[in-house]
Design a protein around this motif. Structure first.
Motif: not given
Ligand code: FES
Length: 481
Positions: A187-195
């Protein structure tokens, strides 16, 4: 923000944020029902799976739903037969009926304590009865236990109602918590991007063979272009004490039809839907309160909250491969108002795609489907709506001056050539945000029912201080110096 009865009556065990880097078979972005169920099935299939949740599990729409577990999705089956053909309509019906049965199986076999109750679901009309009759015929022809009646428990006469037997309701957060228990969930783990195979969060990186976007609205604009083919809508709910004790769940198909659903001693009364970002006049809760007073003058309001739904172009969720150019990415979005069965369908479909490369339901839900007559027209409307929002950013004159704003109100003002969103709280303190949406730049609109800044283009929302409430935006609105 208002708290739902689900949030009030469940306490989900907290999880630690991701710390450092992980390498797994599958990464699921989003700790709502769709993400948790997908991770549950993937884990059962032997895949090492992590779930990455930006806030708390179930803190999105899973905690705001009315939690109807039903294959009855408004007036849908007649339209599906017309638009997609009988074969695909049968698959849609079978998938959602399977989802109802699978919830029942999981709850019974797992002994999950979540108020699971078998009950019928009804569509009702107070005006023209013929759409209900035609829907009954369509549903029946697809093998659904469907029958017409004019006899309901509602506090007003109906012209016609359509009853689906063997449907259900439950407490969505208690169910979620039980299913999530053995999962590796951060939790409290925001995904910023996927490459490619790398999922980049603000707490570390997850490298995964398969990546599932189960975060309500995909935050990646390209590829996939979901922002061109999905808008969002809001709707409102009151939990009433001392109202009617219904057995069934009801959904009105008239333009302003209401939704009714019992939960213990309470009755959930829902309605007031509108496109996100188009509620500047407010009054949605007021309408529900008036209805509650007229039906049950002795009733008491115990809670009020709202929900947000992704609306796909052709009325069928996007579940499947994310795009043609990203073979290891998958998506589940656009559940409209039917997130319970759609989450279960998504979890099974995506797990089958990942583990076997195919699903019997893929052709109905695939985001790569192309329906020129329906989707083409809707796509144009969608783009026109988005353009309207962009136009407003430049041309609409300010609607209020800061000093003219009454306390407790918000509005757009012009200050030194810049448009600003201003909210004046009940104590007279002012809060300013930039009304340029950080997603793709449309002008945010004030929503007086929720004291939030909402985007009419794709439905991102921000509180009066500019803090992000709903995506696809991934960051807070700018706050002027
Ligand atoms: Fe897309 Fe605001 S949500 S521009």
């Amino acid at each position: 923000m208002q708290e739902s009865i689900w949030n009030r009556t469940a306490s989900l065990r907290p999880r630690e944020p991701l710390s450092g880097d992980r390498k797994v078979d599958a990464a699921v972005i989003g700790g709502g029902l769709a993400g948790i169920l997908t991770a549950h099935f993937l884990r059962a299939a032997g895949l090492e799976t992590v779930v990455l949740e930006a806030a708390r599990a179930g803190s999105g729409q899973t905690g705001r739903t009315t939690a109807k577990i039903t294959a009855q999705h408004g007036l849908i089956y007649e339209r599906l037969i017309d638009q997609l053909g009988r074969e695909k309509a049968v698959l849609y019906a079978q998938a959602n009926q399977w989802a109802v049965a699978e919830y029942r199986r999981m709850v019974r076999e797992g002994g999950i304590d979540c108020d699971f109750t078998d009950c019928p679901a009804y569509l009702y009309a107070t005006g023209d009865p013929w759409p209900i009759h035609r829907e009954a015929e369509a549903a029946h022809s697809l093998g659904i236990d469907a029958a017409c009646t004019a006899d309901t428990e509602l506090p007003f006469p109906v012209a016609a109602a359509l009853r689906f037997g063997n449907q259900a309701r439950f407490h969505p957060l208690r169910f979620l918590d039980a299913v999530a228990e053995p999962l590796e969930l951060y939790e409290q783990t925001r995904v910023r991007d996927v490459e490619g195979n790398r999922v980049i969060t603000d707490r570390g990186t997850v490298t995964a063979e398969h990546v599932v976007f189960a975060c309500h609205y995909p935050f990646r604009n390209v590829p996939g272009y979901y922002f061109l083919r999905m808008h969002q809508e809001r709707s409102y709910v009151l939990a009433l004490e001392n109202a009617a004790g219904l057995e069934g769940m009801y959904f009105g198909t008239d333009g302003d039809g209401l939704s009714f659903r019992p939960q213990g001693d309470l009755l959930l009364l829902g309605g007031g839907g509108h496109r996100t970002g188009e509620n500047s006049a407010g009054g949605q809760y007021q309408k529900l309160r008036q209805a509650a007073r007229s039906f049950w003058p002795e009733s008491r309001e115990m809670a009020a909250w709202s929900a947000q739904d992704g609306m796909p172009l052709d009325g069928v969720p996007y579940i499947g491969r994310f795009s043609a150019t990203t073979p290891n990415w998958y998506v589940a979005t656009g559940f409209q108002k039917w997130g319970m069965t759609s989450s279960m369908v998504a979890a099974r479909l995506l797990t089958d795609l990942i583990t076997t490369g195919a699903s019997p339901w893929e052709e109905v839900f695939t985001p790569q489907r192309f329906q020129p007559p329906a989707a083409g027209k809707a796509l144009l409307q969608e783009s026109a709506q988005a353009a309207k929002g962009l136009g407003r950013r430049l041309f609409t004159p300010p609607r209020a001056e800061v000093e003219a704003l009454p306390r407790g109100h918000g509005g757009v003002v012009e200050y030194r050539g810049e448009k600003l969103g201003v909210y004046k709280d009940d104590g007279g303190e002012g809060f300013c945000v930039s009304v340029r949406c950080p997603h793709l730049g449309c002008q945010l609109e004030w929503n007086p029912d929720e004291k939030s800044w909402d985007c009419p283009c794709h439905g991102s929302r921000f509180d009066y201080r500019g803090r992000l409430l709903d995506g696809p935006a991934q960051r807070d609105a700018d706050v002027p110096e």
